[in-house]
Enzyme design. Structure first.
Site, short mmCIF file in Angstrom:
data_model
loop_
_atom_site.label_atom_id
_atom_site.label_comp_id
_atom_site.label_asym_id
_atom_site.label_seq_id
_atom_site.Cartn_x
_atom_site.Cartn_y
_atom_site.Cartn_z
NE ARG A 24 -6.28 0.09 0.46
CZ ARG A 24 -6.15 -0.59 1.61
NH1 ARG A 24 -5.57 -0.02 2.64
NH2 ARG A 24 -6.59 -1.82 1.71
CG HIS A 32 -1.97 -1.09 1.13
ND1 HIS A 32 -2.35 -1.84 2.20
CD2 HIS A 32 -2.69 -1.54 0.07
CE1 HIS A 32 -3.29 -2.71 1.81
NE2 HIS A 32 -3.50 -2.55 0.53
CG HIS A 91 0.13 -3.99 5.31
ND1 HIS A 91 -0.59 -3.58 4.24
CD2 HIS A 91 0.54 -5.25 5.03
CE1 HIS A 91 -0.64 -4.53 3.34
NE2 HIS A 91 0.04 -5.57 3.79
CD GLU A 131 -2.16 -3.25 9.16
OE1 GLU A 131 -1.81 -2.06 9.11
OE2 GLU A 131 -2.77 -3.83 8.25
CD GLU A 186 -0.52 0.57 4.41
OE1 GLU A 186 0.22 -0.43 4.40
OE2 GLU A 186 -1.76 0.49 4.28
#
Ligand SMILES: *[C@@H]1O[C@H](CO)[C@@H](O)[C@H](O)[C@H]1NC(C)=O
Ligand SMILES: *[C@@H]1O[C@H](CO)[C@@H](O)[C@H](O)[C@H]1NC(C)=O
Ligand SMILES: *[C@@H]1O[C@H](CO)[C@@H](O)[C@H](O)[C@H]1NC(C)=O
Ligand SMILES: *[C@@H]1O[C@H](CO)[C@@H](O)[C@H](O)[C@H]1NC(C)=O
Ligand SMILES: [Zn+2]
Length: 431
Positions: free
Chosen positions: A248, A190, A318, A392, A193
């Site tokens: 994104r 993405h 991510h 994440e 990020e």
């Protein structure tokens, strides 16, 4: 004289041109934008919020898709000045609690952006790992390592992106005649990020710097290969530097719609385009016209298929949520060999927490984050890679995608321990 200037300009790095052309980054397009966190505390509020986010076409930061908006879970959205003037009174009327996370997004972008960092730390060999780097800088850095560390690093391309850019991977580890297991790591699926690519670079730096001194690292590089792809979605990442900081998706064109791009983490052939993915090309979670439609996804899938016997772990990076996730994403079910994966995750988050006390949640992606189909992690797992994880990274929404550069170091330092812990777990036999 004019002519000369123009000629000189042609050789200037693009970020200098950028700065001279406009005093504001991205043409000041985020002026007055806000990031808002709303918390619907009952079903009706959740429904209203769902409706509003769709109606106003706001940029949803968290959760990943409108369908995940539910009672009790917070929702982070980016809204324009005009929209916020309508939306905020609406929320108040509907009795939906909200807070403003970022009150002036343009200011926040200017403050965080790698485009404004001091230049002298960019050039090699004084490359700084504590600033965000453009695609071009990261590629030069890779070329440089391929030359200067040819004993431990080998750089190669696994294909081309939609816009024709090479898809570079670094193979890290001591070369060996004997068979070695491998770990795959990718960052930047993405585009917005940015902390992801920063971590992939950090990992390579740490590995090379501590190979001689840290016995654990030495063991890792002697006994394993690491395939590291610092930026998977190269077109999207580039676009996030030049046009839209909050892009994104990939940048592929759709013949029937005016919208660009596919969510490269919904484009994999595992329960493709089911729950948590969108069939609408203008949505941020668009799954694409068919599985592996995106050349970037296809190239990585092809590489992983080819090396499925060798690769024992798949790690994808991510942001943001502070979570360590494992399969399944696409359904609520427990994976076979759950206890090995679960204990690897448990140890990894504890190792991470030991540095600065940052607590990560961990668990199956479906129940910890949300159900999403067509993800790379599920695909890797289904294709025989027993340890598949998605990180994440920081934070939990205070800065969101605009994590400041001074948090790159702590974020990467703690994540490094988690990754090392998972890797060492691999080298032991579970059971
Ligand atoms: C959303 O709200 C609008 C205006 O109140 C209404 O017309 C529309 O039917 C609602 N849509 C959904 C999906 O609930
Ligand atoms: C990396 O270096 C090797 C020589 O050591 C070379 O063969 C290879 O082409 C280089 N990779 C890239 C992408 O330039
Ligand atoms: C992994 O983390 C656990 C929990 O913090 C710790 O007990 C273990 O020693 C770590 N292992 C390695 C190899 O770092
Ligand atoms: C479970 O673990 C066993 C023993 O390590 C291994 O042979 C088997 O392939 C694993 N199964 C899965 C689905 O990962
Ligand atoms: Zn992501």
């Amino acid at each position: 004289m004019r002519k000369l200037h123009r000629k000189v300009a042609a050789f200037l790095p693009f970020w200098l041109l950028f700065e001279q052309a406009a005093s504001y980054l991205y043409d000041n397009r985020y002026a007055g934008d806000k990031v808002i966190r709303a918390v619907p505390d009952n079903e009706a509020a959740a429904k209203t919020l769902k409706n509003l986010t769709q109606q106003f076409k706001v940029d949803l930061w968290q959760p990943g898709s409108v369908s995940y908006i539910s009672k009790g879970a917070f929702v982070d959205v980016r809204v324009s000045r005009n929209t916020s003037q309508i939306l905020l009174p609406y929320l108040q009327q509907a009795n939906i609690q909200y807070t403003v996370l970022i009150s002036d997004l343009q200011k926040a972008v200017e403050k965080q952006s790698g485009l404004k960092s001091s230049r002298n730390r960019r050039s090699l060999p004084g490359y700084s790992y504590e600033i965000y780097h453009s695609l071009e800088e990261i590629q030069s850095w890779m070329y440089h390592l391929n030359k200067s560390h040819s004993d431990l690093v080998h750089m190669f391309s696994i294909g081309k992106s939609y816009e024709g850019r090479p898809l570079f991977v670094l193979k890290l580890g001591r070369r060996s005649q004997v068979y070695k297991k491998a770990v795959w790591m990718d960052c930047g699926i993405h585009a917005r990020e940015w902390i992801g690519p920063a971590f992939c670079q950090w990992f390579v730096k740490e590995a090379l710097q501590t190979y001689q001194t840290d016995p654990a690292m030495r063991r890792m590089l002697n006994q394993l290969y690491f395939y590291i792809m610092p930026i998977l979605n190269v077109d999207g990442y580039h676009f996030s530097w030049t046009h839209d900081r909050f892009w994104r998706k990939t940048r592929s064109k759709n013949s029937r719609f005016r919208c660009y791009g596919v969510d490269a983490n919904r484009n994999w052939k595992v329960k493709w385009c089911d729950e948590g993915a969108s069939i609408h090309p203008c949505d941020d979670t668009y799954c694409g016209p068919f599985p592996e439609s995106e050349p970037e996804v296809k190239a990585v899938a092809h590489f992983l298929r080819k090396h499925r016997k060798q690769i024992k772990a798949y790690l994808s990076f991510h942001a943001y949520a502070q979570m360590l996730l494992y399969p399944y994403s696409y359904k609520y079910a427990t994976i076979p060999n759950f206890s090995c994966v679960e204990s690897a995750a448990f140890n990894a988050v504890n190792a991470l927490q030991s540095v600065y006390g940052i607590r990560y949640r961990y668990g199956p992606a479906s129940s910890t984050l949300y159900v999403s189909s067509g993800s790379s992690m599920d695909w890797a797992y289904k294709n025989g890679i027993p340890y598949a994880f998605a990180f994440e990274l920081r934070d939990t929404g205070h800065f969101g995608f605009l994590l400041p550069e001074n948090l790159i170091k702590p974020t990467c330092t703690e994540t490094m321990l988690a990754v090392k812990n998972i890797t060492m777990h691999l080298l032991k036999k579970c059971h």
